[in-house]
Design a protein around this motif. Sequence first.
Motif, PDB file in Angstrom:
ATOM      1  N   LEU A 121      46.842  46.677  40.886  1.00 42.21           N
ATOM      2  CA  LEU A 121      47.699  45.511  40.679  1.00 42.21           C
ATOM      3  C   LEU A 121      46.855  44.359  40.162  1.00 42.21           C
ATOM      4  O   LEU A 121      45.834  44.020  40.758  1.00 42.21           O
ATOM      5  N   THR A 122      47.277  43.765  39.030  1.00 40.05           N
ATOM      6  CA  THR A 122      46.595  42.599  38.482  1.00 40.05           C
ATOM      7  C   THR A 122      47.602  41.479  38.296  1.00 40.05           C
ATOM      8  O   THR A 122      48.658  41.685  37.700  1.00 40.05           O
ATOM      9  N   VAL A 123      47.278  40.294  38.821  1.00 38.96           N
ATOM     10  CA  VAL A 123      48.068  39.087  38.589  1.00 38.96           C
ATOM     11  C   VAL A 123      47.242  38.243  37.632  1.00 38.96           C
ATOM     12  O   VAL A 123      46.151  37.800  37.969  1.00 38.96           O
ATOM     13  N   TRP A 124      47.771  38.022  36.410  1.00 45.07           N
ATOM     14  CA  TRP A 124      46.945  37.574  35.297  1.00 45.07           C
ATOM     15  C   TRP A 124      46.768  36.080  35.120  1.00 45.07           C
ATOM     16  O   TRP A 124      45.817  35.649  34.486  1.00 45.07           O
ATOM     17  N   ASN A 125      47.670  35.231  35.549  1.00 45.02           N
ATOM     18  CA  ASN A 125      47.547  33.819  35.177  1.00 45.02           C
ATOM     19  C   ASN A 125      48.190  32.902  36.193  1.00 45.02           C
ATOM     20  O   ASN A 125      48.847  33.352  37.130  1.00 45.02           O
ATOM     21  N   ASP A 126      48.024  31.576  35.995  1.00 44.75           N
ATOM     22  CA  ASP A 126      48.474  30.591  36.979  1.00 44.75           C
ATOM     23  C   ASP A 126      49.985  30.427  37.043  1.00 44.75           C
ATOM     24  O   ASP A 126      50.498  29.746  37.915  1.00 44.75           O
ATOM     25  N   GLU A 127      50.713  31.043  36.144  1.00 41.76           N
ATOM     26  CA  GLU A 127      52.178  31.013  36.188  1.00 41.76           C
ATOM     27  C   GLU A 127      52.745  32.220  36.931  1.00 41.76           C
ATOM     28  O   GLU A 127      53.954  32.332  37.098  1.00 41.76           O
ATOM     29  N   SER A 128      51.874  33.123  37.363  1.00 41.01           N
ATOM     30  CA  SER A 128      52.313  34.398  37.924  1.00 41.01           C
ATOM     31  C   SER A 128      51.879  34.546  39.374  1.00 41.01           C
ATOM     32  O   SER A 128      50.858  34.014  39.777  1.00 41.01           O
ATOM     33  N   ALA A 168      43.524  42.545  41.599  1.00 34.14           N
ATOM     34  CA  ALA A 168      42.807  41.488  40.888  1.00 34.14           C
ATOM     35  C   ALA A 168      43.723  40.291  40.706  1.00 34.14           C
ATOM     36  O   ALA A 168      44.861  40.429  40.253  1.00 34.14           O
ATOM     37  N   LEU A 169      43.236  39.117  41.093  1.00 35.05           N
ATOM     38  CA  LEU A 169      43.936  37.853  40.871  1.00 35.05           C
ATOM     39  C   LEU A 169      43.059  37.066  39.914  1.00 35.05           C
ATOM     40  O   LEU A 169      41.940  36.708  40.254  1.00 35.05           O
ATOM     41  N   ARG A 170      43.559  36.804  38.709  1.00 32.68           N
ATOM     42  CA  ARG A 170      42.733  36.229  37.654  1.00 32.68           C
ATOM     43  C   ARG A 170      43.366  34.978  37.067  1.00 32.68           C
ATOM     44  O   ARG A 170      44.582  34.891  36.948  1.00 32.68           O
ATOM     45  N   ASP A 171      42.520  34.033  36.673  1.00 32.90           N
ATOM     46  CA  ASP A 171      42.938  32.847  35.911  1.00 32.90           C
ATOM     47  C   ASP A 171      44.130  32.126  36.533  1.00 32.90           C
ATOM     48  O   ASP A 171      45.067  31.743  35.854  1.00 32.90           O
ATOM     49  N   GLY A 172      44.094  31.970  37.854  1.00 30.76           N
ATOM     50  CA  GLY A 172      45.143  31.243  38.554  1.00 30.76           C
ATOM     51  C   GLY A 172      46.200  32.122  39.197  1.00 30.76           C
ATOM     52  O   GLY A 172      47.145  31.617  39.791  1.00 30.76           O
ATOM     53  N   GLY A 173      46.069  33.446  39.127  1.00 34.95           N
ATOM     54  CA  GLY A 173      47.018  34.354  39.778  1.00 34.95           C
ATOM     55  C   GLY A 173      47.006  34.159  41.286  1.00 34.95           C
ATOM     56  O   GLY A 173      45.971  33.849  41.871  1.00 34.95           O
ATOM     57  N   LYS A 174      48.161  34.344  41.940  1.00 33.73           N
ATOM     58  CA  LYS A 174      48.298  34.047  43.358  1.00 33.73           C
ATOM     59  C   LYS A 174      48.924  35.208  44.125  1.00 33.73           C
ATOM     60  O   LYS A 174      49.786  35.894  43.609  1.00 33.73           O
ATOM     61  N   ALA A 175      48.484  35.383  45.379  1.00 32.22           N
ATOM     62  CA  ALA A 175      49.098  36.341  46.295  1.00 32.22           C
ATOM     63  C   ALA A 175      49.267  35.670  47.646  1.00 32.22           C
ATOM     64  O   ALA A 175      48.387  34.945  48.103  1.00 32.22           O
TER      65      ALA A 175
END
Length: 181
Positions: free
Chosen positions: A83-90, A112-119
């Motif tokens: 699972l990858t969350v790619w950006n700060d809008e996601s 992976a939480l990248r470039d502002g990704g959130k969980a």
Amino acid sequence: ETIVGRLSGSNGILDVQAMGVVTTTGNANLGSNSGSRGTATIAGSGASWSVDGALHVGGSQAGSGGTGTLQVGSGARASAGSLTVWNDESSIASGEMSPLVGGMIDVSGALALRDGGKAISYYGFVGKNPPGAANSIGAGRVTIDGIGSRWQTRQFTIGEAGPDATTVSGGGTLKSDSDTV
């Protein structure tokens, strides 16, 4: 392959309710291209979405794209190989601190939480995700990279099932009320 929100200006919705089952062979993307929006809501007892490949939220295997949201509610489950969350809008959300309470996101490979990704989750397991555990996100390897990238969880556990890794870098944040390493 499942794509929810592909073209710029599109707004795709996947809504799996009680006892509904969706199975994706291959990869799945929520908001795969720039300007697109993809939302998946898995809610209700017995609802599930299983992705046997990679699940990309806010992008695709090619990288960051549009806006993606995955919400897993009470009694529901979403699972993926990675699972990858790619950006700060996601974002992805499961558990007591999310709008939907009590779901489970099960990642057998890498999160992976990248470039502002959130969980957001109630429990966070790295390398251990007990069968039937509610309110959790489980993965073997976790990377939180980039300013604004964050995982917020009430309880964080790493390494119970063997050598596992969590890397926080480049301005990423892991916030937990209780840790077990």
